[in-house]
Motif scaffolding. Sequence first.
Motif, mmCIF file in Angstrom:
data_model
loop_
_atom_site.group_PDB
_atom_site.id
_atom_site.type_symbol
_atom_site.label_atom_id
_atom_site.label_comp_id
_atom_site.label_asym_id
_atom_site.label_seq_id
_atom_site.Cartn_x
_atom_site.Cartn_y
_atom_site.Cartn_z
ATOM 1 N N UNK A 33 2.808 0.412 3.133
ATOM 2 C CA UNK A 33 3.959 -0.875 2.860
ATOM 3 C C UNK A 33 3.372 -2.237 3.027
ATOM 4 N N UNK A 34 2.010 -2.232 3.766
ATOM 5 C CA UNK A 34 1.634 -3.616 4.025
ATOM 6 C C UNK A 34 0.341 -3.936 2.888
ATOM 7 N N UNK A 35 0.644 -4.937 2.439
ATOM 8 C CA UNK A 35 -0.451 -5.362 1.339
ATOM 9 C C UNK A 35 -1.936 -5.312 1.968
ATOM 10 N N UNK A 36 -2.740 -4.810 1.065
ATOM 11 C CA UNK A 36 -4.025 -4.698 1.184
ATOM 12 C C UNK A 36 -4.594 -3.769 2.093
ATOM 13 N N UNK A 37 -3.462 -2.925 2.945
ATOM 14 C CA UNK A 37 -3.977 -2.126 3.753
ATOM 15 C C UNK A 37 -3.462 -0.649 3.328
ATOM 16 N N UNK A 38 -4.452 0.209 3.347
ATOM 17 C CA UNK A 38 -4.529 1.691 2.802
ATOM 18 C C UNK A 38 -4.918 2.567 3.883
ATOM 19 N N UNK A 39 -4.416 3.679 3.754
ATOM 20 C CA UNK A 39 -4.717 4.943 4.680
ATOM 21 C C UNK A 39 -5.164 6.023 4.126
ATOM 22 N N UNK A 40 -5.977 6.983 4.884
ATOM 23 C CA UNK A 40 -6.088 8.352 4.055
ATOM 24 C C UNK A 40 -6.600 9.193 5.356
ATOM 25 N N UNK A 72 -9.582 9.373 0.958
ATOM 26 C CA UNK A 72 -10.267 8.382 1.088
ATOM 27 C C UNK A 72 -10.811 7.731 -0.149
ATOM 28 N N UNK A 73 -11.131 8.956 -1.160
ATOM 29 C CA UNK A 73 -11.490 8.383 -2.593
ATOM 30 C C UNK A 73 -10.255 7.567 -3.102
ATOM 31 N N UNK A 74 -9.115 7.964 -3.059
ATOM 32 C CA UNK A 74 -7.893 7.595 -3.786
ATOM 33 C C UNK A 74 -7.627 6.011 -3.166
ATOM 34 N N UNK A 75 -7.813 5.949 -1.711
ATOM 35 C CA UNK A 75 -7.451 4.836 -1.058
ATOM 36 C C UNK A 75 -8.555 3.762 -1.414
ATOM 37 N N UNK A 76 -9.726 4.143 -1.749
ATOM 38 C CA UNK A 76 -10.808 3.325 -2.017
ATOM 39 C C UNK A 76 -10.515 2.746 -3.552
ATOM 40 N N UNK A 77 -10.125 3.677 -4.586
ATOM 41 C CA UNK A 77 -9.705 3.097 -5.763
ATOM 42 C C UNK A 77 -8.793 2.198 -5.704
ATOM 43 N N UNK A 78 -7.533 2.370 -4.889
ATOM 44 C CA UNK A 78 -6.461 1.406 -4.752
ATOM 45 C C UNK A 78 -7.041 0.129 -4.248
ATOM 46 N N UNK A 79 -7.840 0.071 -3.099
ATOM 47 C CA UNK A 79 -8.381 -1.094 -2.496
ATOM 48 C C UNK A 79 -9.139 -1.890 -3.537
#
Length: 304
Positions: free
Chosen positions: A261-268, A288-295
């Motif tokens: 929910x927090x902009x710029x903060x991804x978790x995996x 981790x890979x998907x979070x990197x793609x989103x980042x």
Amino acid sequence: MLYDTIIIGGGAAGLSAALYNGRYGHKTLALIGEGFEGSTMETWGVENYPGYLSINGTDLIEVLKKQAQNVGAELKEKYIHHISKKGKIFSVHYNNHYDEAKTIIYAAGTMRRKLGVPNEDILKGKGISYCATCDGPLFRNKLVGVVGGGDSAAKAALILAEYTEKVYIIIREESFTAEPINIQRASENPKIEVLFNSHIDEFIENNGMLAGAKLHTGKIIDLVGLFIEIGGVANTEPIKKLNVEYTKNGYIKVDCTGETNLAGFFAAGDVSDAFGGFKQIITAAAGGVVASHSAHNYLVKNSK
Ligand SMILES: Cc1cc2nc3c(=O)[nH]c(=O)nc-3n(C[C@H](O)[C@H](O)[C@H](O)COP(=O)(O)OP(=O)(O)OC[C@H]3O[C@@H](n4cnc5c(N)ncnc54)[C@H](O)[C@@H]3O)c2cc1C
């Protein structure tokens, strides 16, 4: 220093994120904790990670580290204390030092859940352990127990059966919840005895060391090692001041792209509720890979 992304965690999720982040060409720092720890590292004989017939977690981590470093990700063996956010920038604090980042990929995994029996903390390291891979060899030819009915408990019992005289598996429920192949292996192992519908009420001590476990029935089992394998608690202490949403069990809520929910903060990985809570090395790596793609998408969008 300001990074595009700081990744927290040196397990399958964090290092896979570092690999992709490096390949995207982003300035990336991964803070991977210190020493031999994390579920990926502690997992022995992984037979269900595609591409390997069998591999130990430590070997897999070494390959993942090299892959991440080869594409320019910087890895540091540091623990973080906390993360704060001012405007769009995150500050990651460790060892009286901080670095800043435009995005965070948080992949700090879980720590083992405690049993909650009196003196558990006092007997930790004196017979009680939370890692069969790490401590199993200390109990060569001894009587030991494993508490839990899931995959990690069944696998811990199988590792321990290689060193010890006998392994009791103590399961609160009337059946295992482990993968069928691990149930079959544990059930067929002559050194393993499974006690269903059982739980420990008390530890028996001798000179400050574990000497046995008293079950709820009053039965005492002689054992000098006991491995608690009843799942994990998400490592979220360092982000408690951020406004991140959690599930009722304390895992970070992510969507299918690893966004919180927090902009710029991804978790995996295990710290999150990704993949419906299916916690495996392959799902951690994929998360981790998907979070990197989103980042990456976030960084591109916010640089315009
Ligand atoms: C006994 C056992 C057996 C298992 N067997 C299998 C199996 O056969 N196959 C399978 O697919 N899965 C297995 N699993 C599950 C699998 O290991 C996990 O789902 C997966 O490894 C999780 O990866 P992760 O990257 O999310 O977390 P982890 O591998 O736990 O990594 C977390 C990382 O975060 C770091 N960290 C934590 N706090 C901080 C901090 N404050 N600052 C910096 N770094 C921090 C840690 O040092 C660690 O590097 C098993 C699990 C257990 C416990």
